[in-house]
Motif scaffolding. Structure first.
Motif, PDB file in Angstrom:
ATOM      1  N   LYS A  55       2.279  68.851  65.747  1.00 36.83           N
ATOM      2  CA  LYS A  55       1.413  69.050  66.920  1.00 36.83           C
ATOM      3  C   LYS A  55       2.097  69.851  68.011  1.00 36.83           C
ATOM      4  N   GLY A  56       3.341  69.496  68.310  1.00 40.86           N
ATOM      5  CA  GLY A  56       4.030  70.091  69.448  1.00 40.86           C
ATOM      6  C   GLY A  56       4.995  71.200  69.118  1.00 40.86           C
ATOM      7  N   GLY A  57       5.249  71.423  67.853  1.00 39.91           N
ATOM      8  CA  GLY A  57       6.194  72.449  67.443  1.00 39.91           C
ATOM      9  C   GLY A  57       7.609  71.904  67.384  1.00 39.91           C
ATOM     10  N   SER A  58       8.475  72.668  66.755  1.00 40.12           N
ATOM     11  CA  SER A  58       9.854  72.213  66.553  1.00 40.12           C
ATOM     12  C   SER A  58      10.625  72.116  67.863  1.00 40.12           C
ATOM     13  N   GLU A  59      10.086  72.713  68.934  1.00 36.25           N
ATOM     14  CA  GLU A  59      10.728  72.648  70.233  1.00 36.25           C
ATOM     15  C   GLU A  59      10.510  71.298  70.909  1.00 36.25           C
ATOM     16  N   MET A  60       9.637  70.479  70.318  1.00 36.59           N
ATOM     17  CA  MET A  60       9.327  69.174  70.885  1.00 36.59           C
ATOM     18  C   MET A  60      10.600  68.367  71.093  1.00 36.59           C
ATOM     19  N   PHE A  61      11.467  68.364  70.098  1.00 39.04           N
ATOM     20  CA  PHE A  61      12.768  67.723  70.198  1.00 39.04           C
ATOM     21  C   PHE A  61      13.819  68.740  69.786  1.00 39.04           C
ATOM     22  N   GLU A  62      14.837  68.888  70.582  1.00 41.01           N
ATOM     23  CA  GLU A  62      15.929  69.786  70.239  1.00 41.01           C
ATOM     24  C   GLU A  62      16.926  69.014  69.380  1.00 41.01           C
ATOM     25  N   VAL A  63      16.681  69.027  68.088  1.00 44.57           N
ATOM     26  CA  VAL A  63      17.518  68.302  67.141  1.00 44.57           C
ATOM     27  C   VAL A  63      18.592  69.259  66.630  1.00 44.57           C
ATOM     28  N   PRO A  64      19.865  68.874  66.769  1.00 44.20           N
ATOM     29  CA  PRO A  64      20.936  69.754  66.279  1.00 44.20           C
ATOM     30  C   PRO A  64      20.758  70.057  64.794  1.00 44.20           C
ATOM     31  N   MET A  65      21.110  71.268  64.410  1.00 42.04           N
ATOM     32  CA  MET A  65      20.913  71.722  63.039  1.00 42.04           C
ATOM     33  C   MET A  65      21.632  70.819  62.036  1.00 42.04           C
ATOM     34  N   GLU A  66      22.841  70.364  62.362  1.00 44.54           N
ATOM     35  CA  GLU A  66      23.581  69.492  61.445  1.00 44.54           C
ATOM     36  C   GLU A  66      22.821  68.189  61.201  1.00 44.54           C
ATOM     37  N   LEU A  67      22.230  67.630  62.250  1.00 44.91           N
ATOM     38  CA  LEU A  67      21.446  66.402  62.099  1.00 44.91           C
ATOM     39  C   LEU A  67      20.195  66.674  61.264  1.00 44.91           C
ATOM     40  N   ARG A  68      19.576  67.827  61.459  1.00 46.06           N
ATOM     41  CA  ARG A  68      18.393  68.179  60.655  1.00 46.06           C
ATOM     42  C   ARG A  68      18.731  68.192  59.170  1.00 46.06           C
ATOM     43  N   TYR A  69      19.826  68.876  58.826  1.00 43.16           N
ATOM     44  CA  TYR A  69      20.225  68.970  57.419  1.00 43.16           C
ATOM     45  C   TYR A  69      20.591  67.600  56.852  1.00 43.16           C
ATOM     46  N   ASN A  70      21.385  66.837  57.605  1.00 44.44           N
ATOM     47  CA  ASN A  70      21.777  65.499  57.138  1.00 44.44           C
ATOM     48  C   ASN A  70      20.561  64.602  56.968  1.00 44.44           C
ATOM     49  N   PHE A  71      19.644  64.685  57.920  1.00 48.12           N
ATOM     50  CA  PHE A  71      18.444  63.860  57.876  1.00 48.12           C
ATOM     51  C   PHE A  71      17.618  64.179  56.635  1.00 48.12           C
ATOM     52  N   LEU A  72      17.364  65.465  56.412  1.00 44.90           N
ATOM     53  CA  LEU A  72      16.578  65.870  55.233  1.00 44.90           C
ATOM     54  C   LEU A  72      17.286  65.508  53.937  1.00 44.90           C
ATOM     55  N   TYR A  73      18.588  65.697  53.891  1.00 48.71           N
ATOM     56  CA  TYR A  73      19.347  65.361  52.690  1.00 48.71           C
ATOM     57  C   TYR A  73      19.239  63.860  52.402  1.00 48.71           C
ATOM     58  N   ASN A  74      19.507  63.040  53.417  1.00 48.29           N
ATOM     59  CA  ASN A  74      19.438  61.586  53.218  1.00 48.29           C
ATOM     60  C   ASN A  74      18.034  61.134  52.854  1.00 48.29           C
ATOM     61  N   PHE A  75      17.038  61.757  53.446  1.00 46.59           N
ATOM     62  CA  PHE A  75      15.656  61.387  53.142  1.00 46.59           C
ATOM     63  C   PHE A  75      15.316  61.745  51.704  1.00 46.59           C
ATOM     64  N   GLN A  76      15.703  62.928  51.261  1.00 51.62           N
ATOM     65  CA  GLN A  76      15.447  63.323  49.874  1.00 51.62           C
ATOM     66  C   GLN A  76      16.162  62.392  48.902  1.00 51.62           C
ATOM     67  N   MET A  77      17.396  62.047  49.201  1.00 51.22           N
ATOM     68  CA  MET A  77      18.174  61.178  48.318  1.00 51.22           C
ATOM     69  C   MET A  77      17.628  59.750  48.311  1.00 51.22           C
ATOM     70  N   ALA A  78      17.001  59.338  49.395  1.00 50.58           N
ATOM     71  CA  ALA A  78      16.515  57.964  49.514  1.00 50.58           C
ATOM     72  C   ALA A  78      15.135  57.762  48.910  1.00 50.58           C
ATOM     73  N   CYS A  79      14.400  58.839  48.685  1.00 53.39           N
ATOM     74  CA  CYS A  79      13.060  58.699  48.125  1.00 53.39           C
ATOM     75  C   CYS A  79      13.140  57.889  46.838  1.00 53.39           C
ATOM     76  N   PRO A  80      12.391  56.788  46.771  1.00 59.19           N
ATOM     77  CA  PRO A  80      12.523  55.867  45.647  1.00 59.19           C
ATOM     78  C   PRO A  80      12.104  56.420  44.295  1.00 59.19           C
ATOM     79  N   SER A  81      11.183  57.368  44.282  1.00 54.93           N
ATOM     80  CA  SER A  81      10.696  57.856  42.999  1.00 54.93           C
ATOM     81  C   SER A  81      10.198  59.281  43.153  1.00 54.93           C
ATOM     82  N   PRO A  82      10.525  60.144  42.206  1.00 53.17           N
ATOM     83  CA  PRO A  82      10.038  61.517  42.302  1.00 53.17           C
ATOM     84  C   PRO A  82       8.523  61.621  42.141  1.00 53.17           C
ATOM     85  N   THR A  83       7.878  60.562  41.704  1.00 51.97           N
ATOM     86  CA  THR A  83       6.426  60.614  41.534  1.00 51.97           C
ATOM     87  C   THR A  83       5.680  60.195  42.797  1.00 51.97           C
TER      88      THR A  83
END
Length: 103
Positions: A55-83
């Motif tokens: 809704k607000g665009g990526s400028e809504m929160f200024e999230v550091p790039m390192e946190l973005r990558y770590n967050f996405l990586y951990n989220f992908q790894m934590a997904c319980p099932s590929p289905t």
């Protein structure tokens, strides 16, 4: 444990947080994601984050790039099932909102 209790009982409130507090919350969620016991608490917060960013665009929160990558990586790894469609969609939507290409 108190923060986890509050996260669980208040539900996602990231849309009401300042940038600094939102980044702290995202960092905390990022550390919780690998623990499958807390995955169910984290997903609603991630869903709200995606909604806010779409809704607000990526400028809504200024999230550091390192946190973005770590967050996405951990989220992908934590997904319980590929289905499971919802977590995969959330990963793609979040990556898109942050202009990160996921493989």
């Amino acid at each position: 444990m108190l923060i986890i209790f509050l996260m669980h009982h208040t539900g996602p409130i990231i849309s009401h947080m300042s940038n600094e507090i939102a980044n702290e919350a995202l960092n905390f969620i990022c550390t919780l994601l690998p623990d499958h016991d807390f995955y169910g608490i984290c997903v609603p917060w991630i869903q709200q984050l995606v909604e806010v960013l779409l809704k607000g665009g990526s400028e809504m929160f200024e999230v550091p790039m390192e946190l973005r990558y770590n967050f996405l990586y951990n989220f992908q790894m934590a997904c319980p099932s590929p289905t499971m469609d919802t977590p995969d969609q959330l990963v793609v939507q979040l990556a898109s909102a942050w202009d990160i290409e996921v493989i």
